[in-house]
Every structure is written in structure tokens, then in C-alpha cells.
Design a protein around this motif. Sequence first.
Motif, PDB file in Angstrom:
ATOM      1  N   GLY A 103      42.806  48.319  45.418  1.00 39.92           N
ATOM      2  CA  GLY A 103      42.557  46.991  45.985  1.00 39.92           C
ATOM      3  C   GLY A 103      41.466  47.013  47.041  1.00 39.92           C
ATOM      4  O   GLY A 103      40.612  46.123  47.092  1.00 39.92           O
ATOM      5  N   ALA A 104      41.462  48.043  47.877  1.00 40.96           N
ATOM      6  CA  ALA A 104      40.443  48.146  48.922  1.00 40.96           C
ATOM      7  C   ALA A 104      39.057  48.305  48.314  1.00 40.96           C
ATOM      8  O   ALA A 104      38.084  47.729  48.816  1.00 40.96           O
ATOM      9  N   VAL A 105      38.959  49.053  47.232  1.00 41.66           N
ATOM     10  CA  VAL A 105      37.672  49.255  46.555  1.00 41.66           C
ATOM     11  C   VAL A 105      37.123  47.926  46.047  1.00 41.66           C
ATOM     12  O   VAL A 105      35.913  47.691  46.067  1.00 41.66           O
ATOM     13  N   LEU A 106      38.012  47.038  45.613  1.00 39.95           N
ATOM     14  CA  LEU A 106      37.570  45.718  45.150  1.00 39.95           C
ATOM     15  C   LEU A 106      36.840  44.956  46.253  1.00 39.95           C
ATOM     16  O   LEU A 106      35.932  44.177  45.974  1.00 39.95           O
ATOM     17  N   GLY A 107      37.235  45.204  47.490  1.00 40.61           N
ATOM     18  CA  GLY A 107      36.633  44.486  48.605  1.00 40.61           C
ATOM     19  C   GLY A 107      35.340  45.086  49.123  1.00 40.61           C
ATOM     20  O   GLY A 107      34.578  44.393  49.806  1.00 40.61           O
ATOM     21  N   VAL A 108      35.072  46.355  48.819  1.00 37.04           N
ATOM     22  CA  VAL A 108      33.884  46.996  49.397  1.00 37.04           C
ATOM     23  C   VAL A 108      32.830  47.404  48.366  1.00 37.04           C
ATOM     24  O   VAL A 108      31.707  47.725  48.751  1.00 37.04           O
ATOM     25  N   ALA A 113      24.546  41.754  40.748  1.00 37.62           N
ATOM     26  CA  ALA A 113      24.482  40.309  40.978  1.00 37.62           C
ATOM     27  C   ALA A 113      25.316  39.547  39.955  1.00 37.62           C
ATOM     28  O   ALA A 113      25.381  39.916  38.785  1.00 37.62           O
ATOM     29  N   LYS A 114      25.964  38.495  40.418  1.00 40.33           N
ATOM     30  CA  LYS A 114      26.765  37.584  39.602  1.00 40.33           C
ATOM     31  C   LYS A 114      28.027  38.223  39.024  1.00 40.33           C
ATOM     32  O   LYS A 114      28.660  37.655  38.144  1.00 40.33           O
ATOM     33  N   LYS A 115      28.384  39.409  39.488  1.00 41.34           N
ATOM     34  CA  LYS A 115      29.629  40.047  39.042  1.00 41.34           C
ATOM     35  C   LYS A 115      30.704  39.798  40.071  1.00 41.34           C
ATOM     36  O   LYS A 115      30.449  39.724  41.270  1.00 41.34           O
ATOM     37  N   ARG A 116      31.922  39.656  39.600  1.00 42.55           N
ATOM     38  CA  ARG A 116      33.062  39.432  40.477  1.00 42.55           C
ATOM     39  C   ARG A 116      33.956  40.679  40.430  1.00 42.55           C
ATOM     40  O   ARG A 116      33.982  41.374  39.431  1.00 42.55           O
ATOM     41  N   PRO A 117      34.694  40.942  41.492  1.00 39.81           N
ATOM     42  CA  PRO A 117      35.604  42.090  41.483  1.00 39.81           C
ATOM     43  C   PRO A 117      36.571  42.025  40.307  1.00 39.81           C
ATOM     44  O   PRO A 117      37.066  40.958  39.955  1.00 39.81           O
ATOM     45  N   ASP A 118      36.814  43.161  39.694  1.00 42.88           N
ATOM     46  CA  ASP A 118      37.663  43.262  38.511  1.00 42.88           C
ATOM     47  C   ASP A 118      38.622  44.430  38.710  1.00 42.88           C
ATOM     48  O   ASP A 118      38.203  45.591  38.753  1.00 42.88           O
ATOM     49  N   ALA A 119      39.911  44.126  38.827  1.00 40.08           N
ATOM     50  CA  ALA A 119      40.910  45.159  39.088  1.00 40.08           C
ATOM     51  C   ALA A 119      41.002  46.177  37.963  1.00 40.08           C
ATOM     52  O   ALA A 119      41.254  47.355  38.208  1.00 40.08           O
ATOM     53  N   VAL A 120      40.794  45.750  36.728  1.00 42.75           N
ATOM     54  CA  VAL A 120      40.873  46.693  35.609  1.00 42.75           C
ATOM     55  C   VAL A 120      39.708  47.684  35.677  1.00 42.75           C
ATOM     56  O   VAL A 120      39.901  48.886  35.487  1.00 42.75           O
ATOM     57  N   ASP A 121      38.509  47.208  35.969  1.00 37.19           N
ATOM     58  CA  ASP A 121      37.376  48.126  36.116  1.00 37.19           C
ATOM     59  C   ASP A 121      37.595  49.087  37.286  1.00 37.19           C
ATOM     60  O   ASP A 121      37.268  50.270  37.194  1.00 37.19           O
ATOM     61  N   ALA A 122      38.153  48.595  38.369  1.00 32.46           N
ATOM     62  CA  ALA A 122      38.442  49.467  39.513  1.00 32.46           C
ATOM     63  C   ALA A 122      39.484  50.515  39.131  1.00 32.46           C
ATOM     64  O   ALA A 122      39.383  51.677  39.539  1.00 32.46           O
TER      65      ALA A 122
END
Length: 161
Positions: A103-108, A113-122
Motif C-alpha cells: 500500500g505504501a508503494v502505491l503512494g510513492v 503519465a496518466k497512470k493511476r496506482p494499481d494494487a495488482v501491479d504493486a
Amino acid sequence: MSSRTPVYDTGMLIALAARKSKAVQMHRGLTRSPHRPVVPGPVLAQVWRPDPATVHAMGAVLKECTVPQARSSVPALRPTGAGQAECIVCATAPDITDWRRIGAVLGVAVLPAKKRPDAVDALVAWTAVKHRSAVVFTSDPGDITAYVEAIGADDVHVVAV
């Protein structure tokens, strides 16, 4: 000689289901690697559809892959003459600290450009980092690279499919 643990993201599974030549050749090339390709459960869930073409294609692919923590999955490590070894990373579920780190990686992570955080990719990046010296097969190399860099790993390779 060490070999890298292959980790598949959603884009790789989609390419395999669509029988894209590059993905199929890469997958075939991994049939002799000691560690089967790793498919995190949420990655499989993103791709799986109950249509016959997907079921057939994914059924064939999953025979050569491991889904960590899935009871019906094939073992992560291929059998050897000395017996059946087990991958500790694949056999061990993430703990609360691991989920917090994802979860922390999603925030940092500095995403393209134009990409949103993705928990599955993380999660894919975290899985590769935990395996050490892994290679991620992905259709979004910029995303996975951003998560790996945010984790601070330098031994994960990313291959575009």
C-alpha cells in the motif's frame, strides 16, 4: 549458475490467452526453468473469464505456472532427481506488514503519465522483489519498474511483452 524466477502480470496472461507470438515463445522458453512462472492470484482473477477460449488458453498456461497459496496449483519448483523442493516465498502468504508495504508503494511510486496506482501491479512487483533476482513479464514495463524502484530493489528485471 542461477536462474531468475519468472513472474507474470496481467498483460502477459492476456497476451498468452490471445496467443501472441512473443509471449508464447517466452513462455515456452521457460519450460525448463527450475521455478515455474509465478502468477499471483489477483492477476489470474483479472484475466479469467468463463468463455471457452479463455478457459482453454488459460488452462494450458496454468499447467506450467504456479499460483502462490492456491491449493490446486502445481508446485512452484519443478521436481528434481533429489525430490520435490518447495519455494518458501510461494508457500508463505504475505503478512500485514507486507500488505502495508504494498500500500505504501502505491503512494510513492513515480508512475508514467496518466497512470493511476494499481494494487495488482504493486503486488506483482512485490512478488518479484520477494523472490530476488526475478524477471517480470508485463505489457506495462513503466508501471512495474516504478513499483520496483519505489520498493528499492535493484535485482528485478522487467521484460515487455
